[in-house]
Design an enzyme around this catalytic site. Structure first.
Site, PDB file in Angstrom:
ATOM      1  N   ASP A   1      75.748 101.366  -6.563  1.00 13.40           N
ATOM      2  CA  ASP A   1      75.859 100.647  -7.831  1.00 13.40           C
ATOM      3  C   ASP A   1      76.089  99.148  -7.585  1.00 13.40           C
ATOM      4  OD1 ASP A   1      76.202 101.122 -10.803  1.00 13.40           O
ATOM      5  OD2 ASP A   1      78.124 100.150 -10.403  1.00 13.40           O
TER       6      ASP A   1
ATOM      7  N   GLU B   1      71.071  99.427  -6.047  1.00 11.74           N
ATOM      8  CA  GLU B   1      70.832  98.788  -7.340  1.00 11.74           C
ATOM      9  C   GLU B   1      71.104  97.309  -7.138  1.00 11.74           C
ATOM     10  OE1 GLU B   1      72.261  98.674 -11.987  1.00 11.74           O
ATOM     11  OE2 GLU B   1      73.718  98.812 -10.387  1.00 11.74           O
TER      12      GLU B   1
HETATM   13  C1  GLC Z   1      75.423  99.619 -12.943  1.00  5.13           C
HETATM   14  C2  GLC Z   1      75.249 100.911 -13.684  1.00  5.13           C
HETATM   15  C3  GLC Z   1      75.646 100.702 -15.108  1.00  5.13           C
HETATM   16  C4  GLC Z   1      77.103 100.300 -15.143  1.00  5.13           C
HETATM   17  C5  GLC Z   1      77.359  99.101 -14.248  1.00  5.13           C
HETATM   18  C6  GLC Z   1      78.827  98.926 -13.978  1.00  5.13           C
HETATM   19  O1  GLC Z   1      74.603  98.622 -13.446  1.00  5.13           O
HETATM   20  O2  GLC Z   1      73.921 101.358 -13.554  1.00  5.13           O
HETATM   21  O3  GLC Z   1      75.449 101.848 -15.891  1.00  5.13           O
HETATM   22  O4  GLC Z   1      77.492  99.990 -16.457  1.00  5.13           O
HETATM   23  O5  GLC Z   1      76.761  99.249 -12.982  1.00  5.13           O
HETATM   24  O6  GLC Z   1      79.276  99.948 -13.127  1.00  5.13           O
END
Ligand code: GLC
Ligand code: MG
Length: 507
Positions: free
Chosen positions: A189, A253
């Protein structure tokens, strides 16, 4: 395919556990529900699933605020259920990836009370950083300590201090714990955000309002993310993953909008992330020029050996059938053809295979607290007509017109199209591994070759167009032309996978 390359050649699938399948009738999807639906994923031809967080969480951000990284949220099941899921999926050739949230914990994680040194603190609000949740300051006063803590997201998600070696120690333990249980990898994440400027300097004014980072975070993020130290950490984790038996993978991500900066998260191509979501394509309109330009830049900037990673939908971005296709099933299929026809690993989001549109969530049913609520892209999976197989689900399921049971019965459905597309990918090595080469095409048509023997073309416009390609139609989005020589004509919203004559006559 070689077992170690499963993540390059396979098709991955994101499960949002609360919305996938409910086994106990409490309206919340759970691990046993997922185990009960593995047949669907096996039938579809999926090689691996990524589960959005399954850990205990007060759900201020629906699992992305973790209060125990080594546990399972009681709504979703138990550790024994995870073990059973990994085994049952493994029996079907499906690997399981977990979501790891290393940037922040829940404020209810015991570390926040017992080990405050693991977090980032300041005596006064030190800078102008704004959080991505409500656009207010990223700093909140902790009344008990009389100091401010940093939260890049909601106030209930305090950021960890990655300059503290004890944080590294904890996460190495967490990675090891899950790997030993048989997890095949991790989706990391917001992994580009872990390190912050050591001096916590202000983000620079002025604020160009139209920049995607500004839309997402309220300002450009120069000092509050993308610090060079992140790459050192990724190299370390990659070495750990490569050395583990079997090796596991890291999928990042990385919300970085400049392609060269994004590509840097692959390191030299084999020493940082295995895969990194490319969000320019996700957020691009379904437009031949716009999308082919993104892919051209990705192909140019990626280091040798690196492998792209594509998604059209997610629990954050919503659903491709709505965003790309405006509900039109023909264009949703073009979207699937793009994801599965490009060089790289496609991630389908549950429901993509049905051309599932975003749900209608009335304001009083909203669950997401972000300033742009994401609930519409998180509504339950419709397994059947009527109630969809759900009783009183946690998010509403109003429209079950596109559902698994009906589409399985119908060979012309998007579900059967997706399954056949995945099977075609398995059958044609060029479609899995061949180099990407764009081909000349008329306006609104995007056509490209894969390797020597294969080509994909989609007409993303509304008018019929002619494409100068000779080949046999292996698969077409309108399902009527398969096995025929391609006559060069594509209706608007139509796409094809072709085996090229040149290569065919040679073999
Ligand atoms: C990432 C996740 C999202 C979340 C954010 C904070 O972007 O995909 O859903 O709100 O991180 O953890
Ligand atoms: Mg349940």
């Amino acid at each position: 395919m070689s077992p170690h390359d499963w993540w390059r050649e396979g098709v991955l699938y994101q499960v949002y556990p609360r919305s996938f399948a409910d086994s106990d009738g409490d309206g919340i999807g759970d691990l046993r529900g997922l185990i009960g639906r593995l047949d669907h994923l096996e039938w579809l031809g999926i090689d691996g699933i990524w589960l959005s967080p399954i850990h205990p969480s007060p759900n201020e951000d629906w699992g992305y605020d973790v209060s125990d990284y080594l546990g399972v949220h009681p709504d979703l099941g138990t550790l024994a259920d995870v073990d059973e899921l990994i085994a049952a999926a493994g029996d079907r050739g499906i690997r399981v990836l977990l979501d790891l949230v290393p940037n922040h914990t829940s404020i209810e994680h015991r570390w926040f009370r017992e080990r405050p040194e693991l977090y980032l603190w300041a005596d006064e609000v030190p800078n102008n950083w704004r959080n991505a949740f409500d656009g207010e300051s990223s700093w909140t006063l902790d009344a008990e300590r009389g100091r401010y803590y940093l939260h890049t997201f909601a106030a209930g998600q305090p950021d960890l201090d990655w300059r503290n070696p004890a944080v590294h120690e904890e996460f190495r333990r967490i990675l090891r714990f899950w790997h030993e249980r048989g997890v095949a990898g991790f989706r990391l994440d917001v992994v580009n955000v872990l390190y912050k400027d050591p001096e916590l300097r202000d983000e620079p004014p002025p604020l160009p309002e139209d920049h995607p980072e500004v839309r997402r975070h309220g300002h450009r993020r120069v000092h509050s993310m993308n610090q060079p130290e992140t790459h050192e950490l990724l190299r370390e984790w990659r070495a750990l993953c490569d050395a583990s038996e079997p090796p596991c993978i890291l999928v990042g991500e990385t919300y970085v909008y400049e392609v060269p900066e994004w590509a840097a998260f692959y390191g030299r191509g084999n020493d940082q992330l295995h895969l990194s979501f490319e969000f320019q394509l996700t957020y691009s309109p379904l437009d031949a020029d716009a999308m082919s330009a993104v892919v051209a830049e990705v192909e140019r900037e990626l280091p040798a050996g690196a492998w792209p990673c594509w998604a059209g939908s997610s629990h954050d971005a919503g659903r491709l059938a709505t965003r790309w296709a405006d509900g039109d099933e023909r264009f949703a299929r073009c979207g699937l053809l793009i994801l599965l026809g490009l060089r790289g690993t496609p991630f389908l989001y549950y429901g993509d295979e049905l051309a599932l549109r975003e749900g209608h969530v009335a304001p009083e049913r909203r669950r997401d607290r972000a300033r742009t609520p994401r609930d519409a892209g998180r509504t339950p999976m419709p397994w059947e007509p009527g109630d969809g197989g759900w009783q009183d689900p946690w998010l509403p399921l109003e429209d079950t017109s596109r559902n698994v049971a009906d589409q399985r019965e119908d060979p012309a459905s998007t579900l059967c199209f997706t399954r056949d597309l995945i099977a075609t990918r398995r059958r044609l090595a060029d479609l899995r591994t061949g180099a990407y080469r764009p081909l000349a095409a008329p306006e609104d048509v995007w056509a490209w070759q894969r390797g020597e023997g294969c080509a994909v073309a989609v007409n993303l416009g509304s008018r019929r167009a002619r494409v100068d390609l000779q080949g046999l139609v292996e698969l077409s989005t309108d399902r009527t032309r398969e096995g025929e020589p391609f006559d060069g004509s594509l209706a608007g919203g139509e796409g094809v996978v072709l085996t090229l004559r040149r290569a065919r006559s040679r073999s």
